[in-house]
Enzyme design. Structure first.
Site, PDB file in Angstrom:
ATOM      1  N   CYS A   2       0.833  -1.186   0.000  1.00  0.00           N
ATOM      2  CA  CYS A   2       0.000   0.000   0.000  1.00  0.00           C
ATOM      3  C   CYS A   2       0.872   1.241   0.000  1.00  0.00           C
ATOM      4  O   CYS A   2       2.095   1.175   0.005  1.00  0.00           O
ATOM      5  CB  CYS A   2      -0.900   0.006   1.238  1.00  0.00           C
ATOM      6  SG  CYS A   2      -1.914  -1.482   1.416  1.00  0.00           S
ATOM      7  N   LEU A  56      -3.622  -1.717  -1.714  1.00  0.00           N
ATOM      8  CA  LEU A  56      -3.552  -2.830  -2.631  1.00  0.00           C
ATOM      9  C   LEU A  56      -3.991  -4.050  -1.842  1.00  0.00           C
ATOM     10  O   LEU A  56      -3.311  -4.488  -0.920  1.00  0.00           O
ATOM     11  CB  LEU A  56      -2.132  -3.019  -3.165  1.00  0.00           C
ATOM     12  CG  LEU A  56      -1.909  -4.238  -4.074  1.00  0.00           C
ATOM     13  CD1 LEU A  56      -2.700  -4.078  -5.374  1.00  0.00           C
ATOM     14  CD2 LEU A  56      -0.425  -4.425  -4.375  1.00  0.00           C
ATOM     15  N   VAL A  58      -4.433  -7.613  -0.650  1.00  0.00           N
ATOM     16  CA  VAL A  58      -3.718  -8.880  -0.807  1.00  0.00           C
ATOM     17  C   VAL A  58      -4.215  -9.919   0.194  1.00  0.00           C
ATOM     18  O   VAL A  58      -4.417 -11.076  -0.140  1.00  0.00           O
ATOM     19  CB  VAL A  58      -2.198  -8.662  -0.658  1.00  0.00           C
ATOM     20  CG1 VAL A  58      -1.448  -9.987  -0.640  1.00  0.00           C
ATOM     21  CG2 VAL A  58      -1.672  -7.780  -1.792  1.00  0.00           C
ATOM     22  N   LEU A 267       9.352 -14.285 -10.141  1.00  0.00           N
ATOM     23  CA  LEU A 267      10.212 -13.695 -11.163  1.00  0.00           C
ATOM     24  C   LEU A 267      11.337 -14.686 -11.424  1.00  0.00           C
ATOM     25  O   LEU A 267      12.051 -15.072 -10.495  1.00  0.00           O
ATOM     26  CB  LEU A 267      10.774 -12.363 -10.680  1.00  0.00           C
ATOM     27  CG  LEU A 267       9.752 -11.344 -10.163  1.00  0.00           C
ATOM     28  CD1 LEU A 267      10.453 -10.086  -9.677  1.00  0.00           C
ATOM     29  CD2 LEU A 267       8.729 -11.005 -11.234  1.00  0.00           C
ATOM     30  N   SER A 383      10.533 -12.740  -5.566  1.00  0.00           N
ATOM     31  CA  SER A 383      11.752 -12.393  -6.289  1.00  0.00           C
ATOM     32  C   SER A 383      12.974 -13.011  -5.622  1.00  0.00           C
ATOM     33  O   SER A 383      12.994 -13.235  -4.408  1.00  0.00           O
ATOM     34  CB  SER A 383      11.905 -10.863  -6.318  1.00  0.00           C
ATOM     35  OG  SER A 383      13.207 -10.481  -6.703  1.00  0.00           O
ATOM     36  N   GLY A 384      14.015 -13.242  -6.419  1.00  0.00           N
ATOM     37  CA  GLY A 384      15.289 -13.726  -5.881  1.00  0.00           C
ATOM     38  C   GLY A 384      16.232 -12.621  -5.481  1.00  0.00           C
ATOM     39  O   GLY A 384      17.400 -12.887  -5.153  1.00  0.00           O
TER      40      GLY A 384
END
Length: 620
Positions: A2, A56, A58, A267, A383-384
């Site tokens: 957010c 947002l 979630v 990703l 993500s990494g």
């Protein structure tokens, strides 16, 4: 994820008086971050405090509306505007319920409120996650600003004579009449130097709350407290135990970060880090009946035809991403970008709006476009990012020349790996008088010495072990902030929540204190990570050499930069014009190679776009 904003003004009443004006200001500040929270907006004002929120959704899509309040006897006693995710909120909720707390929602935000009610300021030690939030306690008339341990989520503040203005991004603060977009010498040299000094925000009078810190705002003034930081400790485990514990941590971390009430993906570049996260996600989603995992990778039109291996980047990503996706049964898609996409003025403007400061040019635009494409399918991505900082994956952990360099290693590496035909630097197109006045080398040296002085010491460490601890600390407190900030802005610009499992503080603390002999026991980078996860990966992925985030190799992109730079140099109204070395630009436009123009030209284009978009005033 957010966007949060607001203020405390102890000499005024945000809930009364000229409430229309105050509410309009709060609404304008909140609206600057509509992209961070496209699902809902909320405002709250009471007494000297005003809080704004863009959501947002979630977790708990229906019940998690904000700002969220706790009432006692019909009065709001505790209010928060909160951004992020607390991954252990279910355990905390159960513990708090056992202590008599009652909950109206199933959101992690409400758990944070009740954790503060139960444990006070010390509740920060119980939170596992990525977050930045403001909490107004009407009982003590105190605003508490809190940022997560690794600084995954941003939080800025601007002290005023009677309080503070705050926001997830500078643009929210700059929408308040007390703040102005003035950049002085320190701010400009920080922007141009590739140094990310904790606490600095770029704009005069504005600060960024440091990772692992909280800020108290009371009538008597502001005070900060560090509640977490890297400490030097003896590592208790042998190598097999260390490898096993790293795997246990990764299993737990990824499982926690798969919690979501909206579509989720990973990703996937085909490197070790993103492949580990994708493989673990595939396994756990499969066990939960939620598979297959969706994965996405960025690629560029003509990349395979134009690719030339270098010391920094030896292989293309795409074949490895496809191999890993096939291995784990991922539902994979490549997002292929063209020079037209990367050069589109609307895309550049969107990135500039998201960044608030000059960024990384094409690297920012491609990341933004990747996230924009992903957002059409998923709301959350794993993500990494940060594995290289945690496990020692960068060349400067292993190259003796870079280890010996008495500066930030990524700056030394930029010079070393540029090599070849590229003859420009980031400052080549700036006015010589400005370059002398800024004294970037002197600034970098000062900040480097400050950062080295912060590194914790372990008695009895060898000189080599000490140097590698310094290298780890620099990466975990400085370089990772550059990358996390970039990822946050690019993702939140399209309303995508990106989670970074390798930033879990338990993993960071544990690996930080593992001896370097363990971190490189197989003679490679990231030995512990590879050993802990080899069973998940095909050999070609497990053995792949580190490759950085890709950039387009299409020569037409460099020529597009040349075209844009020529237009900028010919425009008398450019706000960046007083900062430029026009003769050097004109000479390069006529005689320099594409890589030369691209290298320095993107810096100039970023400066110009930033000054236009934000109406920046430079006062050196």
């Amino acid at each position: 994820m957010c966007g949060i904003t607001g203020w405390v003004s102890f000499d005024s009443d945000s809930g009364e008086g000229d409430s229309g004006t105050q509410r309009a200001i709060l609404a304008a500040m909140t609206e600057t971050m509509a992209c961070r929270g496209p699902d809902a907006s909320g405002l709250w004002a009471g007494g000297p405090a005003a809080l704004g929120h863009r959501r947002l959704s979630v977790i708990d899509l229906v019940g998690g509306a904000q700002p969220m309040r706790v009432e006692r006897d019909g009065r709001d006693v505790l209010v928060t505007t909160y951004s992020g995710e607390v991954y252990n909120y279910r355990e905390l909720r159960a513990e708090l319920a056992g202590l008599g707390h009652e909950f109206r929602t199933s959101s992690d935000t409400e758990v944070v409120l009740h954790a503060y009610l139960e444990w006070g300021e010390e509740f920060v030690h119980r939170l596992n996650g990525m977050y930045a939030f403001a909490l107004w306690d009407a009982r003590s008339e105190q605003l508490l600003l809190v940022r997560d341990r690794m600084g995954i989520k941003p939080l800025y503040y601007y002290p005023t004579p009677d309080g503070v203005v705050f926001g997830s991004e500078p643009k929210a603060i700059l929408a308040h009449p007390a703040a102005s977009a003035v950049v002085d010498r320190e701010g400009l040299v920080e922007i141009l130097s590739m140094v990310k000094t904790p606490g600095l925000a770029g704009y005069r009078g504005m600060s960024e709350l440091r990772p692992g810190h909280l800020l108290r705002v009371r009538r008597e003034g502001l005070s900060t407290r560090r509640y977490w930081g890297l400490e030097a400790r003896e590592h208790p485990d042998d190598l097999p135990t260390t490898i096993a514990h790293v795997r246990e941590l990764l299993d737990d971390i990824v499982q926690r970060q798969l919690i979501s009430d909206v579509p989720l993906c990973t990703l996937l570049s085909g490197g070790l880090d993103s492949s580990v996260i994708t493989a673990l996600a595939a396994r756990f989603l499969g066990e939960q009946g939620r598979g297959p995992v969706r994965s996405f990778a960025v690629d560029f039109a003509g990349q395979s035809e134009n690719f030339r291996a270098s010391d920094a980047r030896g292989t293309l990503d795409t074949p490895y991403a496809h191999a890993l996706a096939k291995h784990v049964g991922a539902d994979h898609a490549d997002v292929v970008l063209s020079t037209a996409d990367l050069s589109d003025p609307e895309n550049a403007a969107s990135v500039q709006h998201a960044r608030d400061l000059p960024g990384m040019g094409e690297g920012d635009t491609s990341l933004y476009l990747l996230f924009k494409a992903i957002r059409g399918h998923s709301t959350v991505a794993l993500s990494g990012e940060s594995a290289d900082e945690v496990f020692g994956g960068y060349p400067w952990f292993h190259d003796e020349r870079l280890l010996a360099a008495q500066t930030f290693p990524w700056i030394a590496a930029m010079s070393m790996f540029a090599g070849g035909p590229v003859r420009t630097t980031r400052l080549s197109f700036l006015a010589p008088d400005l370059v002398r006045q800024l004294d970037v080398p002197g600034y970098v040296e000062t900040r480097y010495r400050e950062s080295i002085a912060e590194v914790p010491v372990l008695d009895g460490e060898s000189a080599k072990e000490r140097r590698l601890r310094e290298m780890s600390h620099l990466n975990l407190t400085r370089f990772v902030q550059i990358l996390l900030d970039r990822k946050d802005r690019a993702s939140m610009a399209v309303g995508l929540e990106v989670r970074v499992p390798f930033c879990d503080h338990r993993l960071v603390e544990y690996v930080f204190n593992a001896p370097w002999a363990m971190k490189s026991f197989d003679g490679r980078e990231k030995s512990l990570l590879r050993a802990a996860t080899r069973d998940l990966l095909p050999d070609e992925i497990a053995n792949r050499v580190k490759s950085p985030y890709p950039t387009t190799q299409d020569p037409s992109y460099a020529e597009a930069v040349r075209t844009r730079l020529r237009a900028l140099a010919a425009e008398p109204a450019s706000p960046a014009r007083p900062l430029l070395n026009l003769p050097a630009i004109e000479d390069a436009l006529e005689h320099a190679s594409g890589p030369d123009v691209r290298n320095a030209g993107e810096v100039v284009l970023q400066l110009d776009g930033w000054m236009r978009h934000n109406e920046v005033t430079i006062e050196l």
